[in-house]
Design a protein around this motif. Structure first.
Motif, mmCIF file in Angstrom:
data_model
loop_
_atom_site.group_PDB
_atom_site.id
_atom_site.type_symbol
_atom_site.label_atom_id
_atom_site.label_comp_id
_atom_site.label_asym_id
_atom_site.label_seq_id
_atom_site.Cartn_x
_atom_site.Cartn_y
_atom_site.Cartn_z
ATOM 1 N N ALA A 189 39.831 2.211 61.792
ATOM 2 C CA ALA A 189 40.087 1.151 60.808
ATOM 3 C C ALA A 189 41.502 1.204 60.227
ATOM 4 N N GLY A 190 42.499 1.363 61.104
ATOM 5 C CA GLY A 190 43.880 1.303 60.653
ATOM 6 C C GLY A 190 44.518 2.622 60.279
ATOM 7 N N HIS A 191 43.779 3.714 60.305
ATOM 8 C CA HIS A 191 44.344 5.028 59.970
ATOM 9 C C HIS A 191 45.024 5.611 61.207
ATOM 10 N N GLN A 192 46.332 5.507 61.274
ATOM 11 C CA GLN A 192 47.060 5.872 62.479
ATOM 12 C C GLN A 192 47.033 7.374 62.754
ATOM 13 N N ASP A 193 47.001 8.196 61.692
ATOM 14 C CA ASP A 193 46.938 9.637 61.923
ATOM 15 C C ASP A 193 45.630 10.029 62.589
ATOM 16 N N GLN A 194 44.547 9.357 62.175
ATOM 17 C CA GLN A 194 43.258 9.623 62.806
ATOM 18 C C GLN A 194 43.253 9.130 64.256
ATOM 19 N N ALA A 195 43.856 7.958 64.479
ATOM 20 C CA ALA A 195 43.920 7.424 65.833
ATOM 21 C C ALA A 195 44.684 8.382 66.745
ATOM 22 N N LEU A 196 45.785 8.926 66.269
ATOM 23 C CA LEU A 196 46.574 9.862 67.073
ATOM 24 C C LEU A 196 45.779 11.130 67.368
ATOM 25 N N ARG A 197 45.024 11.623 66.361
ATOM 26 C CA ARG A 197 44.203 12.824 66.572
ATOM 27 C C ARG A 197 43.199 12.591 67.699
ATOM 28 N N ILE A 198 42.503 11.464 67.625
ATOM 29 C CA ILE A 198 41.468 11.185 68.628
ATOM 30 C C ILE A 198 42.081 11.020 70.011
ATOM 31 N N LEU A 199 43.142 10.235 70.096
ATOM 32 C CA LEU A 199 43.762 9.980 71.390
ATOM 33 C C LEU A 199 44.361 11.247 71.977
ATOM 34 N N SER A 200 44.815 12.171 71.131
ATOM 35 C CA SER A 200 45.374 13.439 71.615
ATOM 36 C C SER A 200 44.305 14.319 72.242
ATOM 37 N N GLU A 201 43.054 14.119 71.817
ATOM 38 C CA GLU A 201 41.961 14.946 72.324
ATOM 39 C C GLU A 201 41.320 14.373 73.590
ATOM 40 N N LEU A 202 41.767 13.193 74.013
ATOM 41 C CA LEU A 202 41.186 12.603 75.226
ATOM 42 C C LEU A 202 41.470 13.476 76.441
ATOM 43 N N ASP A 203 42.670 14.018 76.490
ATOM 44 C CA ASP A 203 43.066 14.862 77.612
ATOM 45 C C ASP A 203 43.821 16.071 77.056
ATOM 46 N N PRO A 204 43.099 17.138 76.709
ATOM 47 C CA PRO A 204 43.725 18.313 76.080
ATOM 48 C C PRO A 204 44.856 18.925 76.903
ATOM 49 N N ASP A 205 44.827 18.761 78.228
ATOM 50 C CA ASP A 205 45.877 19.327 79.078
ATOM 51 C C ASP A 205 47.164 18.516 79.017
ATOM 52 N N ASN A 206 47.064 17.282 78.560
ATOM 53 C CA ASN A 206 48.244 16.416 78.465
ATOM 54 C C ASN A 206 48.124 15.580 77.195
ATOM 55 N N PRO A 207 48.187 16.242 76.050
ATOM 56 C CA PRO A 207 47.925 15.543 74.793
ATOM 57 C C PRO A 207 48.987 14.492 74.473
ATOM 58 N N LEU A 208 48.553 13.469 73.768
ATOM 59 C CA LEU A 208 49.459 12.410 73.330
ATOM 60 C C LEU A 208 50.336 12.945 72.211
ATOM 61 N N GLY A 209 51.655 12.682 72.293
ATOM 62 C CA GLY A 209 52.565 13.189 71.281
ATOM 63 C C GLY A 209 52.756 12.237 70.116
ATOM 64 N N ALA A 210 52.662 10.921 70.390
ATOM 65 C CA ALA A 210 52.875 9.918 69.344
ATOM 66 C C ALA A 210 52.220 8.610 69.777
ATOM 67 N N LEU A 211 51.839 7.806 68.804
ATOM 68 C CA LEU A 211 51.201 6.523 69.125
ATOM 69 C C LEU A 211 52.136 5.603 69.893
ATOM 70 N N ASP A 212 53.435 5.788 69.732
ATOM 71 C CA ASP A 212 54.388 4.943 70.446
ATOM 72 C C ASP A 212 54.208 5.032 71.960
ATOM 73 N N GLU A 213 53.659 6.144 72.431
ATOM 74 C CA GLU A 213 53.436 6.301 73.872
ATOM 75 C C GLU A 213 52.402 5.302 74.401
ATOM 76 N N VAL A 214 51.484 4.865 73.526
ATOM 77 C CA VAL A 214 50.448 3.928 73.964
ATOM 78 C C VAL A 214 50.682 2.519 73.423
ATOM 79 N N ARG A 215 51.890 2.288 72.906
ATOM 80 C CA ARG A 215 52.243 0.949 72.449
ATOM 81 C C ARG A 215 53.042 0.239 73.544
#
Length: 582
Positions: free
Chosen positions: A429-455
């Motif tokens: 619901a708009g909480h970008q820090d939470q979104a980054l946490r979740i997306l970083s855990e999708l692939d622990p071997d290649n975690p997302l560094g910033a939301l800009d990577e998926v923009r």
């Protein structure tokens, strides 16, 4: 004999049209740039059906550019057309007040209240121009207001008036034909001028020119007093070009010299073929409404000869449908525009939808849940193109979607599945820090560094969730465990929750949780978690559905929701354990 550049891709409709257009252009105007054209009326929001009028010649023009040839894609803004009616649901527009402007040129009508643009036409042109830039469409825009009011077409107007008898004879072939029954209203890529001509059929001055006791005239002045086109030409002298007209709206009349008068235009069925000849248009598609006898395109094919021109080649294009349009209609009062689509999808996807279907094939653009399936299909194609397993026609459509002759369109650096991003945006619901946490855990071997990577894909998915998913379908995670439901569970249900929780930590990734969640019912039934559907009895599917429904109820209080692996990651291990009664 000139050498015609041939396509290196013979597998798609775009290349085949490019071959034909290049060959035809060499016949008509050897050595000159190829000219393709589109026409748009900024009489209101320019919708996704109208976009096919632009994308069809754009794709052909872009293919010609790829071959190293010069090409001009003209977009004629029909902003000197009459203001025909007040569209419904336009913000900043009082329908009764704006109805007073009906009959004026679109550029003489005030823009909606609050607009930063000088008039009605510029307001709606601006949104389309911005969308075309995002889509990578290169074009030369031509304002018909500028053309007419500056006298660019003066010779063509005088020529049409001189040959009005010939024009009248052509049009007369169709005037006695029975008007076709009105079709049910639907979203169609029909231009406003054609619609006006159809609606005005049989009414003097509305269909194909002014007819009366003074004869037929293919020219319509705008009144010098009220600015409206509710005028009738009462006399005209070829030698002096003196023209007298009277306005039926305000009663004003005057006599002018047409060789120096710039406040009027040729009627649509004469105007369009005049422009074909003037611009040397070789290729221009038209909507299926133009295929009927007496339509602008059919009649124009005869009238263009009066201007020593030829009718363009080009296909009739089919309708573009919308899934989820009801939501848009209620909020906008009209069908969706390219800007609406680009808020929820990347330009590559929208380009692909127009490139992959031949012009005579209809297709739908999704604003509902179907958009997730479309994105899945696009991502699969992207992967097949990357590994060399895609079919040639699909490779061609993909190439036209991701790049133009000018280069690659900007794209998302790390294009995670759209449905996953939408689920995360929904849950957080708009909480970008939470979104980054979740997306970083999708692939622990290649975690997302910033939301800009998926923009920008993440932003598009978030916009879709916020604007097109009803409130009752949004995901709200429980604050407290459903103790009553947990107490009511039988031993089998309790065992399934224990199995899930026991393997949660070891499988905390998107792939791991997908395998684990689907595996729990298999293990419960005595099979391996890796067992394939062919190795399992039908009852396992039923058990899986029951297990999933239980998890949804315990986590979000509903039977369904986002994909469970994504939902579990979003909720977080600690909270999942609490809600599942550990």
């Amino acid at each position: 004999m000139p050498i015609v550049a041939q396509s290196t891709e013979t597998t798609d409709w775009v290349s085949r049209f490019a071959d034909e257009v290049i060959e035809e252009s060499e016949r008509r105007a050897p050595g000159k740039p190829v000219v393709v054209a589109s026409g748009l009326s900024p009489s209101g929001p320019i919708h996704l059906g109208n976009l096919r009028e632009v994308m069809t010649p754009h794709l052909v023009a872009d293919e010609i550019r790829r071959r190293g040839l010069q090409v001009r894609h003209l977009i004629s803004w029909d902003d000197y057309d009459r203001y025909r009616k007040v569209p419904r649901g336009i913000a900043g527009v009082d329908e009764e007040a704006w109805a007073a402007h009906i009959g004026k040129p679109l550029t003489s009508v005030p823009a909606p209240a609050g607009s930063q643009h000088p008039n009605w036409a510029e307001h709606f042109k601006a949104a389309m121009i911005e969308s075309l830039a995002e889509l990578g469409v290169e074009f030369d825009g031509i304002s018909q207001t500028a053309q007419y009011t500056s006298g660019v077409y003066r010779e063509q107007i005088l020529h049409a008036m001189k040959h009005r008898g010939e024009i009248d004879a052509i049009l007369d072939q169709y005037r006695t034909k029975k008007a076709p029954a009105k079709k049910p209203q639907q979203q169609k890529p029909v231009d406003e001028a054609e619609l006006e001509a159809e609606e005005g059929s049989g009414a003097a001055g509305e269909d194909d020119g002014s007819s009366g006791s003074a004869g037929y005239f293919p020219y319509k002045p705008y009144c010098g007093n009220c600015e409206k086109d509710l005028t009738t030409v009462t006399s005209y002298e070829d030698d002096t070009t003196e023209l007298t007209y009277a306005c039926t709206s305000c009663g004003f009349s005057e006599t002018v010299r047409l060789n120096e008068f710039n406040r009027g235009k040729l009627v649509w069925k004469v105007d369009w073929p005049m422009r074909w000849a003037y611009e040397g248009v070789v290729f221009e598609p038209s909507g299926v409404d133009h295929s009927s006898p007496g339509s602008s395109f059919q009649v124009g094919g005869q009238i263009v000869g009066i201007f020593d021109g030829k009718q363009p080649i080009g296909p009739m294009y089919a309708f573009v449908g919308i899934s989820g349009m009801a939501k848009m209609s209620s909020s906008r009062g009209g069908v969706p525009t390219p800007a609406d689509a680009l808020k929820i999808m990347e330009p590559q996807l929208l380009r692909w939808l127009y490139a992959r279907r031949r012009p005579n094939q209809s297709f739908k653009i999704a604003f509902d849940q179907e958009i997730q399936r479309l994105y899945d299909e696009w991502d699969k194609l992207d992967a097949k193109v990357a590994d060399g397993t895609a079919l040639p026609a699909d490779v061609a459509a993909h190439a036209r979607a991701v790049r133009t002759a000018g280069g690659e369109l900007p794209r998302t650096a790390r294009p995670l599945p759209y449905r996953t991003l939408a689920s995360v945006a929904d849950i957080t619901a708009g909480h970008q820090d939470q979104a980054l946490r979740i997306l970083s855990e999708l692939d622990p071997d290649n975690p997302l560094g910033a939301l800009d990577e998926v923009r920008p894909r993440y932003d598009k998915a978030e916009a879709w969730i916020n604007t097109h998913v009803p409130a009752d379908q949004r995901t709200i995670v429980r604050d407290e465990p459903d103790t009553e439901l947990l107490k009511s569970l039988d031993e089998q249900a309790q065992q399934s929750l224990r199995l899930l929780l026991d393997g949660l930590a070891d499988n905390w990734s998107l792939d791991g949780l997908t395998h684990h969640v689907y595996g729990v019912p298999k293990v419960q039934a005595g099979f391996s978690a890796d067992a394939t559907p062919k190795e399992l009895p039908p009852e396992i599917k039923t058990a899986q559905r029951s297990f999933f429904a239980l998890l949804y109820h315990l986590l979000v209080g509903r039977d369904t929701g986002p994909r469970l692996p994504t939902l579990l990651l979003a909720v977080g291990q600690e909270r999942v354990r609490t809600l599942l009664g550990e």
